[in-house]
Design a protein around this motif. Sequence first.
Motif, PDB file in Angstrom:
ATOM      1  N   SER A  96      -6.475   6.953  -9.260  1.00 56.98           N
ATOM      2  CA  SER A  96      -7.789   6.146  -9.887  1.00 56.98           C
ATOM      3  C   SER A  96      -7.420   5.877 -11.221  1.00 56.98           C
ATOM      4  N   ARG A  97      -6.879   6.896 -12.091  1.00 62.18           N
ATOM      5  CA  ARG A  97      -6.771   6.399 -13.483  1.00 62.18           C
ATOM      6  C   ARG A  97      -5.718   5.403 -13.960  1.00 62.18           C
ATOM      7  N   THR A  98      -4.405   5.841 -13.117  1.00 61.64           N
ATOM      8  CA  THR A  98      -3.276   4.890 -13.074  1.00 61.64           C
ATOM      9  C   THR A  98      -3.766   3.578 -12.713  1.00 61.64           C
ATOM     10  N   LEU A  99      -4.004   3.297 -11.569  1.00 63.41           N
ATOM     11  CA  LEU A  99      -4.580   1.967 -11.199  1.00 63.41           C
ATOM     12  C   LEU A  99      -5.312   1.111 -12.009  1.00 63.41           C
ATOM     13  N   LYS A 100      -6.408   1.933 -12.734  1.00 66.32           N
ATOM     14  CA  LYS A 100      -7.356   1.303 -13.729  1.00 66.32           C
ATOM     15  C   LYS A 100      -6.392   0.871 -14.725  1.00 66.32           C
ATOM     16  N   ALA A 101      -5.569   1.609 -15.299  1.00 59.87           N
ATOM     17  CA  ALA A 101      -4.495   1.240 -16.442  1.00 59.87           C
ATOM     18  C   ALA A 101      -3.865   0.190 -16.094  1.00 59.87           C
ATOM     19  N   ILE A 102      -3.419  -0.081 -14.936  1.00 64.23           N
ATOM     20  CA  ILE A 102      -2.349  -1.030 -14.343  1.00 64.23           C
ATOM     21  C   ILE A 102      -3.180  -2.418 -14.689  1.00 64.23           C
ATOM     22  N   GLU A 103      -4.518  -2.454 -14.004  1.00 66.01           N
ATOM     23  CA  GLU A 103      -5.143  -3.643 -13.881  1.00 66.01           C
ATOM     24  C   GLU A 103      -5.762  -3.925 -15.238  1.00 66.01           C
ATOM     25  N   GLN A 104      -5.824  -3.157 -16.328  1.00 65.03           N
ATOM     26  CA  GLN A 104      -6.279  -3.534 -17.491  1.00 65.03           C
ATOM     27  C   GLN A 104      -5.697  -4.671 -17.931  1.00 65.03           C
ATOM     28  N   GLY A 105      -6.535  -5.871 -18.274  1.00 66.50           N
ATOM     29  CA  GLY A 105      -5.759  -7.202 -18.767  1.00 66.50           C
ATOM     30  C   GLY A 105      -5.411  -8.085 -17.500  1.00 66.50           C
ATOM     31  N   ARG A 106      -5.582  -7.517 -16.413  1.00 69.00           N
ATOM     32  CA  ARG A 106      -4.921  -8.502 -15.368  1.00 69.00           C
ATOM     33  C   ARG A 106      -6.239  -9.240 -14.845  1.00 69.00           C
ATOM     34  N   ALA A 107      -5.828 -10.471 -14.374  1.00 66.83           N
ATOM     35  CA  ALA A 107      -7.042 -11.399 -13.684  1.00 66.83           C
ATOM     36  C   ALA A 107      -7.575 -10.700 -12.852  1.00 66.83           C
ATOM     37  N   PRO A 108      -9.175 -11.143 -12.804  1.00 62.94           N
ATOM     38  CA  PRO A 108      -9.834 -10.445 -11.580  1.00 62.94           C
ATOM     39  C   PRO A 108      -9.256 -10.548 -10.181  1.00 62.94           C
ATOM     40  N   SER A 109      -8.431 -11.606  -9.994  1.00 59.96           N
ATOM     41  CA  SER A 109      -7.939 -11.697  -8.627  1.00 59.96           C
ATOM     42  C   SER A 109      -6.854 -10.525  -8.321  1.00 59.96           C
ATOM     43  N   GLN A 110      -6.342 -10.175  -9.425  1.00 62.05           N
ATOM     44  CA  GLN A 110      -5.010  -9.265  -9.388  1.00 62.05           C
ATOM     45  C   GLN A 110      -5.537  -7.863  -9.566  1.00 62.05           C
ATOM     46  N   ARG A 111      -6.823  -7.475  -9.256  1.00 60.95           N
ATOM     47  CA  ARG A 111      -7.287  -6.075  -9.422  1.00 60.95           C
ATOM     48  C   ARG A 111      -7.592  -5.516  -8.306  1.00 60.95           C
ATOM     49  N   ASP A 112      -7.164  -6.191  -7.294  1.00 57.05           N
ATOM     50  CA  ASP A 112      -7.720  -5.204  -6.101  1.00 57.05           C
ATOM     51  C   ASP A 112      -6.435  -4.277  -5.508  1.00 57.05           C
ATOM     52  N   LEU A 113      -5.827  -3.576  -6.406  1.00 54.46           N
ATOM     53  CA  LEU A 113      -4.776  -2.747  -6.006  1.00 54.46           C
ATOM     54  C   LEU A 113      -5.450  -1.493  -5.396  1.00 54.46           C
ATOM     55  N   GLN A 114      -4.539  -1.150  -4.236  1.00 54.71           N
ATOM     56  CA  GLN A 114      -4.920   0.295  -3.730  1.00 54.71           C
ATOM     57  C   GLN A 114      -3.711   1.094  -3.926  1.00 54.71           C
ATOM     58  N   ALA A 115      -3.872   2.503  -3.480  1.00 51.62           N
ATOM     59  CA  ALA A 115      -2.575   3.437  -3.709  1.00 51.62           C
ATOM     60  C   ALA A 115      -3.070   4.341  -2.653  1.00 51.62           C
ATOM     61  N   SER A 116      -2.124   5.211  -2.333  1.00 53.69           N
ATOM     62  CA  SER A 116      -2.088   6.348  -1.584  1.00 53.69           C
ATOM     63  C   SER A 116      -0.979   7.254  -1.969  1.00 53.69           C
ATOM     64  N   THR A 117      -1.140   8.382  -1.782  1.00 56.49           N
ATOM     65  CA  THR A 117      -0.404   9.556  -1.875  1.00 56.49           C
ATOM     66  C   THR A 117      -0.470  10.713  -1.020  1.00 56.49           C
ATOM     67  N   VAL A 118       0.649  11.412  -1.012  1.00 56.61           N
ATOM     68  CA  VAL A 118       0.796  12.643  -0.170  1.00 56.61           C
ATOM     69  C   VAL A 118       1.604  13.513  -1.137  1.00 56.61           C
ATOM     70  N   VAL A 119       1.306  14.627  -0.956  1.00 53.64           N
ATOM     71  CA  VAL A 119       2.067  16.002  -1.781  1.00 53.64           C
ATOM     72  C   VAL A 119       2.087  17.035  -0.881  1.00 53.64           C
ATOM     73  N   ALA A 120       3.454  17.626  -0.789  1.00 56.26           N
ATOM     74  CA  ALA A 120       3.705  18.701   0.153  1.00 56.26           C
ATOM     75  C   ALA A 120       4.513  19.653  -0.418  1.00 56.26           C
ATOM     76  N   ASP A 121       4.632  20.957   0.020  1.00 50.67           N
ATOM     77  CA  ASP A 121       5.232  21.972  -0.435  1.00 50.67           C
ATOM     78  C   ASP A 121       6.951  21.592   0.228  1.00 50.67           C
ATOM     79  N   THR A 122       7.834  21.851  -0.757  1.00 50.53           N
ATOM     80  CA  THR A 122       9.325  21.258  -0.399  1.00 50.53           C
ATOM     81  C   THR A 122       9.656  22.124   0.917  1.00 50.53           C
ATOM     82  N   GLN A 123       9.350  23.599   0.964  1.00 52.45           N
ATOM     83  CA  GLN A 123       9.945  24.326   1.753  1.00 52.45           C
ATOM     84  C   GLN A 123       9.089  24.585   3.179  1.00 52.45           C
TER      85      GLN A 123
END
Lengths: 180, 809
Positions: free
Chosen positions: B455-482
């Motif tokens: 949430s924070r990174t998307l907000k930071a990326i969208e700062q200064g962008r035009a409203p039409s460019q602010r609909d970013l979405q993201a997802s992530t998965v984290v797992a134990d390597t072993q």
Amino acid sequence: MLGIETLPSALKALVTGQLSRRTSTLLVTFLLAGCVSTGGNVPVSDSGKPGPSGPTADDNADEPPQRVITPPRSSGAQTLLAQANNALDNQRPNTAIVLLERAIRIEPREASLWVRLSEVHLSQRDDVTAFQHARKAIALAGSNSNKAAAAWLQLAKVYEAQGKTREARQIRQRYSRARG
Amino acid sequence: MISSQKLTRLFRYTANPQCIGVNRKRDMAKKTASTRKTTAKASSNKNTQGQESWGRRLRRGLFKLLVKTVLWASLVAILVGAGYLYYLDRNISKTFEGRRWSVPAQVYAQPLELFPGKRLTNSQLQEELARLGYRKTADLSAPGSYQPIPGGVNVHLRSFAFMEATRPSTRLQVMFVGRQIQRMNSSGKPLDLIRLEPAVIGSFFPSHGEDRVILAPDQVPDLLANGLKAVEDRTFDEHKGFSITGIARAALVNLRSGKRQQGGSTLTQQLVKSYFLTNERTIERKLRELAMAIILEMRFSKEDLLTAYINEIFLGQNGARAIHGFGLGAQYYFNKPLNELPPDQIATLISIIRGPSYYNPFRHPERTLQRRNRILDTFRDDGLISQDAHQRVIGKPLGVVDSPNSGGAYYPAFMDLVRMELRERYSAKDLRSQGLRIFTTLNPRTQENAQQAVSRTLKAIEQGRAPSQRDLQASTVVADTQTGEVLALVGGRRGRVDGFNRALNAQRPVGSVIKPLIVLTALENGYDWSSLVNDEEITLIPPNGEPWSPRNYDGKSRGELPIIKALALSLNLATVDLGNRVGIGTVQARFTDLLGYAAKNRYPSFFLGAEAMSPLRLLELYGNFASGGFRVSPKSVIAVLDEQGNALSHYPFALEQTIDPDVAMSLNQGLEIVMRRGTGRSSPYAKQGVAGKTGTSNDNRDSWFAGFDNSKLSVVWVGRDDNKPTGLTGSSGAMRIWNAMMREEGVDPLIILANENSVAIEYDTGLQATDKCADVVVLPITRPDTLPIKPGCNIKVGLGQRLRSIFGR
């Protein structure tokens, strides 16, 4: 699936004359990191109690060689290993599996825990899981000869349980030769 | 019937018996005359007699019909009423019994293991305790409390039924040195290992969104039970479902105030309304509510009804999730189990019942506080709490958690994965009603970090962008390597909101993150990191397809270069060249080996990631690399227990060796160089022992990053739901989120096991060299003795190798 030919190569000097000080330092850092993670060398017996260190190979291919399992480094994993051994002594293999998996979550790269887990699965006649866990132990053991020996010999036991006596014997012979 | 005249006559006769003879004579004369008159009348009435009897008959018939109709209607009404009551009775009993024990499965995160030597700071432990709702106190008298001390913390742990055994409530002292636990004591004895209880991270409530934590009667605090009666229904113990006095009192109050101030419903009626009825205000509904309340009272004990009420009553709404019952209410508003709530917080929960929206403690704290204090007054006046206790709490603030989303953990995206894994063994009904206890792999700290990073990174990326460019979405998965166990999963930028789960369900072209697969296949088929490939423009004409002319991201081509540089710089032309050399069939066969299914795109564009995958699938692919050559299916469930704590199923570690460990290690070294020198170099963690690969799909529609250190593997996707361009590359979008996650998690540097074939090669040419004569990277080479030496580098080798280096490869 990989064959038994993929025996781990012996550790040789890495930092040769070709390598610079910087790259050597990098590799040594990696090696040291591995040492930190894989822990100390206090051997314990199968029951989890401290045992004598010594040769890990069996010169007699017909007899299962005596294994020396290097314990995990953290007290948390050690405690869980001891509890798992206790559960096994009390005929509670499922509890032992749960405890060993907890130990592995604490130290996922500790080969000896994977060996033990493989043993318990094998005792439950789950040779498929036992096989993969033995393989995992071999991959993690790397250049640690004690751990590698225990892992390979566990794989030999799995082969025997699967009726693959030739593969099992090959491992024991190779392992014996490797230990010289 | 005797007429009044006759009665008079009769009286006369009997009253004066001496006169009978005289009267008889007179009567005889009268009778003769009368007979004559009657005969005359009869002859004149004969004409109207037929008409009169018809009317009388009609009246009589109508009367009879009316009586019959009334009788039949009454009978039918009685039968219908009885049937309806029978239906209500059956329906109510069945629903009540069903709902009373319909316990949604509770899902738990991984517990935090504590042991001497563990890397954990004092403040981190206190954060974990706070997350679990432990309160900071001075005396540790009750479980669920902790007390910071110099160099450590004292904790009074709650009891918890773990998979293996129940751990009783325990007092514990944890001491720290530096950034790790130094020692632990319990009752004065040293302790090797203990764990906190796991956080509840959700439950499988029905599709209409009702969540609840079911309490047994003996788990209900006395103050809550008595307080509810005092505030909501004073005659609960006496009435039979409804209270005339209650209704009258409410009517009087409402009449006086001129508005609806008080309800006359008993707790049983409120329960009925919550179970069976809507909020409509009609006479019919009220009557039905009354009938149902009476039936419930006849069928069930007061204790059953009060417990059902406590488990059922609506206490608020959190997005799509309805908060039902005091058990969940305590968790939602105070992040504590109900039995740990002090009187003021119990009063707050009771105050919410009257209007969960009107008395919402988050939105209307002042209003709620006033009502809470009135309820505390009632507690005192009724002797439920002492005057002293009242004095202690009356001035306290509400004490609810900071925001609606911080009370208790709730991770709907991760729950989707749990649901997906359990689908094969458990029906939806089992999960919603059998009171199962599900232990999962989720690490709440990692999950929180991942959500905040998104949430924070998307907000930071969208700062200064035009409203039409602010609909970013993201997802992530984290797992134990072993082990492949999923530690965190974020399905969108609003992590706590149940919605489209992009981590599991968004299928997007993966771009260059696929390239390590082509390199892996090459390494397994006779190529080395030093092998040269052509980064030159090419047009491919597939047998049944359009001509295809790939380009590099910057539009340039670089000619011949080693594989390591092609991978590090993510060069498209070089990758297509390498893929063509190895063969699309060979590469895709490896794809199937590593993932268990076949790729959809059979064309060479596959080499550049024109293959749609979900982040979870990509995580599975990279799991083969990060684990050192094992396919470890991402897994979220450890075990399922029934309500009594018996294990129903255990999901052991499942892995399968898919890559030779040496080759996997070699690939990981290459990916470490990608981070250090290639497209990942802008990451602040690039040189700290991490491996990774960026990816960008056509027109910057999708930004990908897959990266791992020694312990955690993460995949991040950034894009838009409408699939429009984002203007982001893998490194300017997804990798920034990964950076933010690593900032909180910390780097556990990769362990690169020793390989006797590791050689320093020149980054630009792939020739053997040293850092004194060239810009080198160190990588394993299958036949280092065959490797040409860079001219001018003073490397001592055998004659054969020297000659090969002079006369070419």
